[in-house]
Design a protein around this motif. Structure first.
Motif, PDB file in Angstrom:
ATOM      1  N   THR A   4       0.927  -1.324   0.113  1.00  0.00           N
ATOM      2  CA  THR A   4       0.026  -0.053  -0.033  1.00  0.00           C
ATOM      3  C   THR A   4       0.839   1.155  -0.012  1.00  0.00           C
ATOM      4  N   HIS A   5       0.659   2.037  -1.105  1.00  0.00           N
ATOM      5  CA  HIS A   5       1.479   3.364  -1.208  1.00  0.00           C
ATOM      6  C   HIS A   5       0.574   4.463  -0.125  1.00  0.00           C
ATOM      7  N   ILE A   6       1.412   4.912   0.797  1.00  0.00           N
ATOM      8  CA  ILE A   6       0.974   5.953   1.899  1.00  0.00           C
ATOM      9  C   ILE A   6       1.517   7.367   1.199  1.00  0.00           C
ATOM     10  N   PRO A   7       0.528   8.107   0.661  1.00  0.00           N
ATOM     11  CA  PRO A   7       1.018   9.347   0.059  1.00  0.00           C
ATOM     12  C   PRO A   7       1.339  10.250   1.379  1.00  0.00           C
ATOM     13  N   TRP A  78       8.433  17.668   9.707  1.00  0.00           N
ATOM     14  CA  TRP A  78       7.200  17.129   9.441  1.00  0.00           C
ATOM     15  C   TRP A  78       7.002  15.724   8.700  1.00  0.00           C
ATOM     16  N   LYS A  79       8.120  15.128   9.136  1.00  0.00           N
ATOM     17  CA  LYS A  79       8.216  13.787   8.090  1.00  0.00           C
ATOM     18  C   LYS A  79       7.126  12.718   8.814  1.00  0.00           C
ATOM     19  N   HIS A  80       6.768  12.948  10.063  1.00  0.00           N
ATOM     20  CA  HIS A  80       5.860  12.125  10.878  1.00  0.00           C
ATOM     21  C   HIS A  80       4.443  12.409  10.413  1.00  0.00           C
ATOM     22  N   THR A  81       4.000  13.354   9.499  1.00  0.00           N
ATOM     23  CA  THR A  81       2.930  13.810   9.157  1.00  0.00           C
ATOM     24  C   THR A  81       2.513  13.731   7.760  1.00  0.00           C
ATOM     25  N   PHE A 112       1.126  10.308  10.935  1.00  0.00           N
ATOM     26  CA  PHE A 112       0.981   9.167  10.531  1.00  0.00           C
ATOM     27  C   PHE A 112       0.697   8.203  11.691  1.00  0.00           C
ATOM     28  N   THR A 113       0.071   7.015  11.354  1.00  0.00           N
ATOM     29  CA  THR A 113      -0.066   6.127  12.508  1.00  0.00           C
ATOM     30  C   THR A 113       1.222   5.253  12.696  1.00  0.00           C
ATOM     31  N   ASN A 117       3.839   4.717   9.742  1.00  0.00           N
ATOM     32  CA  ASN A 117       5.459   5.103   9.907  1.00  0.00           C
ATOM     33  C   ASN A 117       6.310   3.874   9.583  1.00  0.00           C
ATOM     34  N   ARG A 118       5.965   2.719  10.023  1.00  0.00           N
ATOM     35  CA  ARG A 118       6.822   1.577   9.766  1.00  0.00           C
ATOM     36  C   ARG A 118       6.638   1.326   8.357  1.00  0.00           C
TER      37      ARG A 118
END
Length: 130
Positions: A4-7, A78-81, A112-113, A117-118
């Motif tokens: 799954t791609h997470i944009p 912002w990398k975790h959002t 991100f959940t 993140n994983r």
């Protein structure tokens, strides 16, 4: 690993409609997430070729065909959002294409959940290895 791609960046329908209008007026577009003191939450929209992306800027994805970049320092913050680009009433950035339209782009975000993140970390590792 999930395929799954997470944009990292998405847009509301209002923002997509505004992008379409600006594209009709100005041709192909690109975005840069501002890190300035005054417009830190305002993505700047430019005609392709009117803004020089540096080798340290991070490409996050496309919004209806418009490439979206962010400075590396901002990305670290912002990398975790996931960035959610919206449009609101107001004035755009001085040099951005939305200036003078009565509307402006605005960045909202959501964390991100842990699972997302994983997945993003796994995908980055594949890019580094591959």
């Amino acid at each position: 690993m999930s395929s799954t791609h997470i944009p990292r960046v998405i847009a509301t329908q209002a923002a997509l409609d505004f992008i379409s209008m600006l594209r009709q007026m100005h041709g192909p577009l690109m975005f840069f997430q501002s890190g300035g003191c005054c417009d830190g939450s305002a993505p700047q929209c430019y005609s392709v070729g009117e803004f020089n992306v540096s080798t340290t800027d991070v490409y996050l994805g496309d919004l209806d065909g418009a490439k979206f970049y962010i400075g590396s320092d901002q990305f670290e913050y912002w990398k975790h959002t996931q960035l959610i680009i919206d449009v609101v009433d107001g004035n755009g950035g001085m040099f951005a294409l939305d200036n003078g339209t009565g509307k402006r782009f605005l960045t909202r975000s959501r964390l991100f959940t842990d699972q997302e993140n994983r997945q993003l970390a796994e995908a980055a590792n594949l890019i580094l290895i591959g």
